[in-house]
Motif scaffolding. Structure first.
Motif, PDB file in Angstrom:
ATOM      1  N   PRO A  71       0.833  -1.213   0.000  1.00  0.00           N
ATOM      2  CA  PRO A  71       0.000   0.000   0.000  1.00  0.00           C
ATOM      3  C   PRO A  71       0.866   1.263   0.000  1.00  0.00           C
ATOM      4  N   GLY A  72       0.420   2.258  -0.740  1.00  0.00           N
ATOM      5  CA  GLY A  72       1.206   3.469  -0.904  1.00  0.00           C
ATOM      6  C   GLY A  72       1.460   4.251   0.359  1.00  0.00           C
ATOM      7  N   GLY A  73       0.538   4.213   1.323  1.00  0.00           N
ATOM      8  CA  GLY A  73       0.710   5.029   2.516  1.00  0.00           C
ATOM      9  C   GLY A  73       1.514   4.375   3.614  1.00  0.00           C
ATOM     10  N   THR A  74       1.963   3.145   3.403  1.00  0.00           N
ATOM     11  CA  THR A  74       2.702   2.416   4.446  1.00  0.00           C
ATOM     12  C   THR A  74       4.191   2.711   4.337  1.00  0.00           C
ATOM     13  N   SER A  75       4.816   2.919   5.484  1.00  0.00           N
ATOM     14  CA  SER A  75       6.247   3.263   5.480  1.00  0.00           C
ATOM     15  C   SER A  75       7.089   2.080   5.014  1.00  0.00           C
ATOM     16  N   ARG A  76       8.257   2.432   4.466  1.00  0.00           N
ATOM     17  CA  ARG A  76       9.195   1.394   4.026  1.00  0.00           C
ATOM     18  C   ARG A  76       9.592   0.487   5.176  1.00  0.00           C
ATOM     19  N   GLU A  77       9.781   1.049   6.365  1.00  0.00           N
ATOM     20  CA  GLU A  77      10.203   0.255   7.521  1.00  0.00           C
ATOM     21  C   GLU A  77       9.163  -0.807   7.872  1.00  0.00           C
ATOM     22  N   LYS A  78       7.864  -0.435   7.865  1.00  0.00           N
ATOM     23  CA  LYS A  78       6.815  -1.397   8.190  1.00  0.00           C
ATOM     24  C   LYS A  78       6.728  -2.506   7.150  1.00  0.00           C
TER      25      LYS A  78
END
Length: 613
Positions: A71-78
């Motif tokens: 998903p676009g709104g999820t951070s790279r770290e997550k």
């Protein structure tokens, strides 16, 4: 306030929000994994990560599942945390690895596409820099995820090893790819020799894939074309010609073959690490040819370039020469093949073989320009000035416009002469557009030229420039060329032998006294006049003095003999050549010349000048 009931309630609420978000992300990933698992199935080859991605984009359900898993709104770290957790539980599960790597690659692709929207200057540079950092971390993440499965734990089938090799390409992890090739060979997952060939191909591509891509873009006029290893265009397989239904693979084989030509490598500079890779590639391909009798000819060219780039020019020539044989299955020899073979021979010092190949190249490609020019260069290097002129005339017949090329003009000046008068020399020096190019050519191909004094260089250059006067009879041109070269020898002998000896004598009082006494001795008087009264000496007089001092014990002559043995030891070995020059030039003022081949005289001039220190 920290530690207050309100604070405790806030932390608990945040945890409740985070946990469902993570669970939802994991659930979406699981749905994507199921779709990937169906596509992998029991196919002969496991689809590469990019093949799976392309299949998903072409399938509405697959596309929706992939985008939902990233998903676009999820951070790279997550995202990376979720992917790592999944791989930790089942590191060897093909579907899980394929699905996770697809997600990671798609995240990188999205970031790279965003770079196109931002400039690298002005206010946008800061934003672009941040995206570039994100791309770097995304590439590192792909490498980390690929290495989750150690090479030693990879399933012992070529199907699995092939797929992991492609994953290593995707991650730019060339060490892991090499490790996989080596282990596959140890486990004998393919017939003898096959792994050696594809490993050699891989090593060759590690060095040249950027250049191959650049050449393909230029040929196809498509700047978007990508052929690097990380595009997974290059499979770990042997490419062969005329395979039914595999036009792309034959095309890649032809690309390998054409990039196996070394004709553009004269100025190529490689790092030591690249040379080491190419040497290993050569060993791999040699092994392949030993164990696979019908190995496609593509790899003969690749092996030739590997040998050339590591300095094994004779071995490179052997490979290219094999491709010239009229055997079934071999392509018609190309101009680039002739050029590569010629360059290999020339770099290896095999001028006779290079000349033979150039002659054949000229015959088989009657429209090819520059071949006779290269033959002229070979003749210039060997001192065959007559041959230079012959080849240059053939080049000009084939390519009339070549007379505007400075290099051709310089070579032409090595082949003929007309008149040696001082007036003509001055005219040519001031107004001819050949004078400077000839100097450049002589400096490049004849090292002793740079050691000549100003007058010696001028005399030698004069003789060479006059060669462009093709209207004169050949014998006259060569005779006058010889006279000019003899003049250069006379100047250099006087300046570098006899004038240096005079400095030696004048620097020692006792020797100067001895020379003054020698004025009364007929055997040494001419030399002593030169030493004491700063007289002049002709080439004939210098030749006589050297001949006499070799056997005379008169004090000055004996000292000259000893001084020459210390400072110009090779001079006395060339007395016969010197006498030949004198005999040729003495009748030069008359209409009839002594019957000596002027080409031999010019060569003797070169030999004498090369003997001077």
């Amino acid at each position: 306030m920290n530690g207050s009931p309100d604070s405790a309630h806030s932390s608990a609420d945040a945890a409740k929000v985070v946990r469902p978000e993570q669970e939802e992300l994991r659930a979406k990933l699981h749905e994507w994994i199921l779709w990937v698992r169906e596509r992998i199935g029991s196919a002969d080859d496991i689809p590469s990560v990019l093949d799976i991605f392309r299949a998903a984009i072409d399938d509405s359900s697959g596309k929706e599942l992939l985008f939902a898993a990233v998903p676009g709104g999820t951070s790279r770290e997550k995202l990376e945390s979720c992917w790592g957790d999944e791989l930790t539980q089942t590191p060897a599960d093909l579907a899980v690895r394929a699905a996770v790597l697809c997600c990671a690659w798609w995240k990188l692709a999205v970031l790279e596409s965003e770079l196109l929207d931002w400039s690298d200057s002005g206010d946008e540079a800061f934003i672009r820099s941040g995206i570039e950092d994100g791309c770097t971390r995304a590439r590192q993440a792909i490498g980390f995820l690929v290495r989750f499965l150690p090479v030693e734990e990879c399933a012992r089938t070529w199907r699995d090893f092939r797929w992991e090799i492609l994953n290593s390409y995707l991650a730019h992890d060339w060490d892991r790819a090499a490790h996989l090739y080596n282990r596959a060979e140890d486990l004998r997952l393919k017939p003898a020799g096959e792994i050696a060939v594809v490993r050699g191909q891989f090593r060759f591509l590690c060095v040249f894939d950027d250049r191959i891509q650049e050449n393909a873009r230029r040929t196809l006029k498509d700047d978007r074309l990508r052929l690097g290893l990380d595009t997974l265009s290059w499979e770990p397989r042997i490419y062969g010609p005329n395979v039914a239904g595999e036009d792309l693979n034959e095309l890649l084989g032809q690309i390998l073959y054409t990039n196996g030509m070394c004709d553009g490598d004269r100025q190529l500079i490689l790092r030591d690490s690249d040379k080491a890779l190419l040497l290993d590639a050569a060993h791999d391909l040699e092994k392949g040819f030993q164990l696979i009798p019908n190995l496609p000819y593509f790899y003969r060219g690749v092996l030739g370039r590997c040998f050339y780039c590591v300095g094994r020019f004779h071995d490179a020539a052997e490979q290219y020469c094999a491709l010239l044989q009229s055997e079934t299955g071999l392509p018609k020899p190309s101009a680039r093949l002739f050029a590569s073979l010629n360059l290999s021979y020339r770099q290896g010092g095999e001028s006779a073989c290079a000349k033979e190949i150039l002659e054949r190249w000229a015959r088989e490609f009657p429209g090819e320009k520059g071949v006779y020019l290269q033959l002229a260069e070979l003749e210039a290097q060997s001192g065959d000035y007559h041959g230079v002129g012959e080849y240059l005339r053939k080049e000009m017949e084939r390519n009339p416009a070549v007379d505007t090329d400075w290099k051709l003009s310089a070579l032409l000046a090595l082949g003929a002469t007309q008149d040696t008068s001082e007036a003509i020399k001055n005219e040519l020096k001031e107004n001819s557009d050949l004078w400077n190019p000839v100097c450049s050519m002589l400096s490049e191909y004849w090292a002793p030229f740079s050691k000549l004094g100003e007058k010696g260089r001028e005399k030698w250059t004069f003789g060479m420039v006059l060669a462009s006067s093709s209207g004169l009879p050949e014998r006259m041109r060569l005779n006058e060329a010889a006279v000019a070269c003899i003049g250069a020898v006379e100047i250099e002998f006087r300046d570098r032998v006899f004038s240096k000896y005079r400095e030696h004598v004048l620097g020692h009082g006792s020797l100067k006294t001895t020379a003054e006494s020698g004025l009364r001795n007929p055997r040494s008087s001419k030399l002593c006049q030169f030493l004491v009264h700063d007289g002049s000496l002709t080439l004939g007089e210098m030749a006589v003095i050297l001949k006499v001092c070799g056997r005379d014990d008169e004090p000055v002559l004996r000292d000259l003999r000893n001084w020459i043995s210390r400072t110009q030891s090779r001079v006395m070995k060339n007395l016969d050549n010197l006498q030949a020059l004198v005999a040729f030039r003495n009748p030069a003022v008359h209409e009839n010349r002594i019957e000596v081949n002027p080409k031999q005289i010019i060569q003797s001039c070169r030999t004498i000048i090369e003997a001077l220190n």
